[in-house]
Scaffold this motif. Structure first.
Motif, short mmCIF file in Angstrom:
data_model
loop_
_atom_site.label_atom_id
_atom_site.label_comp_id
_atom_site.label_asym_id
_atom_site.label_seq_id
_atom_site.Cartn_x
_atom_site.Cartn_y
_atom_site.Cartn_z
N LEU A 32 0.84 -1.20 0.00
CA LEU A 32 0.00 0.00 0.00
C LEU A 32 0.88 1.25 0.00
CD1 LEU A 32 -2.63 -1.13 2.65
CD2 LEU A 32 -3.05 -0.80 0.21
N PRO A 33 0.51 2.27 -0.76
CA PRO A 33 1.31 3.49 -0.78
C PRO A 33 1.28 4.20 0.58
CG PRO A 33 -0.75 3.83 -1.93
CD PRO A 33 -0.68 2.36 -1.63
N LYS A 34 2.38 4.82 0.91
CA LYS A 34 2.49 5.49 2.22
C LYS A 34 1.87 6.89 2.21
CE LYS A 34 4.87 2.20 4.23
NZ LYS A 34 4.62 1.12 3.27
N HIS A 35 1.89 7.54 1.05
CA HIS A 35 1.43 8.93 0.98
C HIS A 35 0.50 9.14 -0.21
CE1 HIS A 35 4.47 9.83 3.99
NE2 HIS A 35 5.38 9.27 3.22
N TYR A 36 -0.67 9.70 0.07
CA TYR A 36 -1.63 10.09 -0.96
C TYR A 36 -2.70 10.93 -0.25
CZ TYR A 36 -4.43 6.35 1.06
OH TYR A 36 -5.12 5.57 1.94
N LYS A 37 -3.49 11.64 -1.02
CA LYS A 37 -4.54 12.49 -0.45
C LYS A 37 -5.94 11.93 -0.68
CE LYS A 37 -2.00 16.89 -0.56
NZ LYS A 37 -1.99 18.28 -1.09
N THR A 38 -6.20 11.47 -1.90
CA THR A 38 -7.55 11.01 -2.24
C THR A 38 -7.51 9.54 -2.66
OG1 THR A 38 -8.14 13.23 -3.00
CG2 THR A 38 -9.59 11.42 -3.65
N MET A 230 -3.23 0.27 -7.82
CA MET A 230 -3.10 -1.11 -7.36
C MET A 230 -4.29 -1.89 -7.89
SD MET A 230 -3.07 -2.62 -3.45
CE MET A 230 -1.37 -2.19 -3.09
N ILE A 231 -4.02 -3.10 -8.41
CA ILE A 231 -5.08 -3.95 -8.97
C ILE A 231 -4.95 -5.35 -8.39
CG2 ILE A 231 -6.17 -4.81 -11.09
CD1 ILE A 231 -3.44 -2.36 -11.63
N ASN A 247 4.61 -2.77 -17.90
CA ASN A 247 5.69 -2.72 -16.90
C ASN A 247 5.20 -2.45 -15.47
OD1 ASN A 247 7.81 -3.21 -18.81
ND2 ASN A 247 7.58 -1.07 -19.48
N PHE A 248 4.02 -2.95 -15.13
CA PHE A 248 3.56 -2.88 -13.75
C PHE A 248 4.24 -3.99 -12.95
CE2 PHE A 248 -0.68 -0.40 -13.44
CZ PHE A 248 -0.19 0.59 -14.28
N ASN A 249 4.33 -3.79 -11.64
CA ASN A 249 4.89 -4.81 -10.75
C ASN A 249 3.82 -5.84 -10.41
OD1 ASN A 249 7.50 -3.46 -10.39
ND2 ASN A 249 6.28 -1.90 -9.33
N ILE A 250 4.19 -7.11 -10.43
CA ILE A 250 3.24 -8.19 -10.21
C ILE A 250 3.71 -9.06 -9.03
CG2 ILE A 250 2.13 -10.22 -11.21
CD1 ILE A 250 2.46 -8.93 -13.96
N LEU A 272 -3.16 -12.36 -7.89
CA LEU A 272 -2.15 -11.38 -8.21
C LEU A 272 -2.48 -10.03 -7.59
CD1 LEU A 272 -1.49 -12.08 -12.02
CD2 LEU A 272 -0.26 -12.98 -10.03
N LEU A 273 -1.47 -9.37 -7.10
CA LEU A 273 -1.57 -7.99 -6.66
C LEU A 273 -0.60 -7.21 -7.55
CD1 LEU A 273 -2.97 -6.20 -4.57
CD2 LEU A 273 -0.95 -6.43 -3.14
N ILE A 274 -1.13 -6.22 -8.24
CA ILE A 274 -0.37 -5.54 -9.29
C ILE A 274 -0.31 -4.05 -8.96
CG2 ILE A 274 -0.32 -5.06 -11.78
CD1 ILE A 274 -2.30 -7.54 -11.99
N THR A 275 0.86 -3.45 -9.07
CA THR A 275 1.01 -2.03 -8.75
C THR A 275 1.76 -1.29 -9.84
OG1 THR A 275 3.13 -2.26 -7.58
CG2 THR A 275 1.12 -2.59 -6.28
N SER A 276 1.48 0.00 -9.93
CA SER A 276 2.17 0.86 -10.90
C SER A 276 3.41 1.48 -10.32
CB SER A 276 1.21 1.98 -11.35
OG SER A 276 0.90 2.83 -10.25
#
Length: 277
Positions: A32-38, A230-231, A247-250, A272-276
């Motif tokens: 999970l990303p550490k920093h975001y607003k929305t 994240m998908i 080129n997403f991370n899987i 699968l958990l996929i992130t950009s």
């Protein structure tokens, strides 16, 4: 080693939902990303990730109109909803279940109470409709179903208080998420890994391979804007190929399969958990 999160520290989903993420949160935490607003979730379903994150600014959407109506009623009219659910609880029986299932309601509150009642009493909390859009899941085998969990509903209402909730196709997220301050989590209907995996129709129109490609293209566009994406999806060749192309991370996540008419086919599977990012 990540310790277990006490359940009382965050609101929990008020619906049972096929593919719900409550049991996977511990495995998701490192990604999970550490920093975001929305926070954006265009396939809200049971909303386990939203409730865990407790984002103060969130946009929650889904193509399922009944589901969105239910979320709005939990947010805006939770006490009235609880009263209707108490009536369902008192009247619950096999005959009553099938009578409720056969008769959609008119008001938003009645629709929301009906969906929650059916969700808590149907087979495995499965949401499935036929070609006419009619809910058709049989009654589950529960001795004392928890039809009205007042504490969970009130906690969910508080968590949803500042969220924007609307019916929309997932591609609508492109109209909102535009920068690195945004985090989008997509939990779409999973691509089937076998011929027997088509256990449900979430809406009148099933989510097919073309839709998976549309979702991939949407996620690629979001990532190009700097949006954190994240998908989750099934571990299969099609999904791997779609996201390797951009080129997403899987990552592989171990998950328990609990919905199958054959109990011998339930158990641990990989997703699968996929992130950009």
């Amino acid at each position: 080693m990540i310790g277990q999160i006490p359940p009382e520290t965050y609101p929990r989903p008020f619906l049972k939902w096929a593919g719900g993420k409550s049991r996977l949160i511990q495995q998701y935490i490192p990604y999970l990303p550490k920093h975001y607003k929305t926070y954006y979730e265009p396939f809200i379903g049971g909303g386990a990730i939203f409730f865990y994150l407790k984002s103060s600014t969130a946009v929650l959407t889904d193509i399922n109109a009944e589901l969105i109506t239910t979320y709005r009623c939990v947010r805006d009219q939770v006490e009235e909803l609880i009263c209707l659910l108490k009536e369902h609880k008192i009247r619950h029986s096999r005959e009553y279940y099938y009578a409720v299932r056969a008769n959609p309601k008119s008001s938003d509150l009645e629709q929301a109470a009906r969906l929650i009642y059916l969700n808590k009493t149907c087979f495995n909390g499965l949401y499935r409709v036929n070609s006419k859009g009619q809910f058709n899941v049989p009654l589950g085998k529960y001795e004392n179903p928890n039809i009205c969990h007042e504490e969970s509903l009130r906690a969910a209402s508080i968590a949803l208080a500042s969220a924007e909730i609307r019916q929309a196709d997932f591609i609508d997220v492109l109209n909102c998420a535009t920068s690195s301050h945004d985090f989008v989590f997509c939990d779409p209907p999973y691509h089937p890994i076998s011929n027997t995996s088509y256990f449900t129709s979430y809406s009148r129109n099933s989510f097919n391979e073309k839709d998976q490609e549309r979702l991939r293209n949407t996620c690629a566009e979001l990532a190009s804007r700097g949006v954190k994406v994240m998908i989750s999806n099934s571990d299969c060749e099609l999904i791997r190929n779609l996201y390797q192309e951009i080129n997403f991370n899987i990552y592989r996540i171990a998950a328990a399969r609990s919905i199958n008419s054959n109990t011998k086919k339930r158990g641990m599977v990989y997703e699968l958990l996929i992130t950009s990012y």
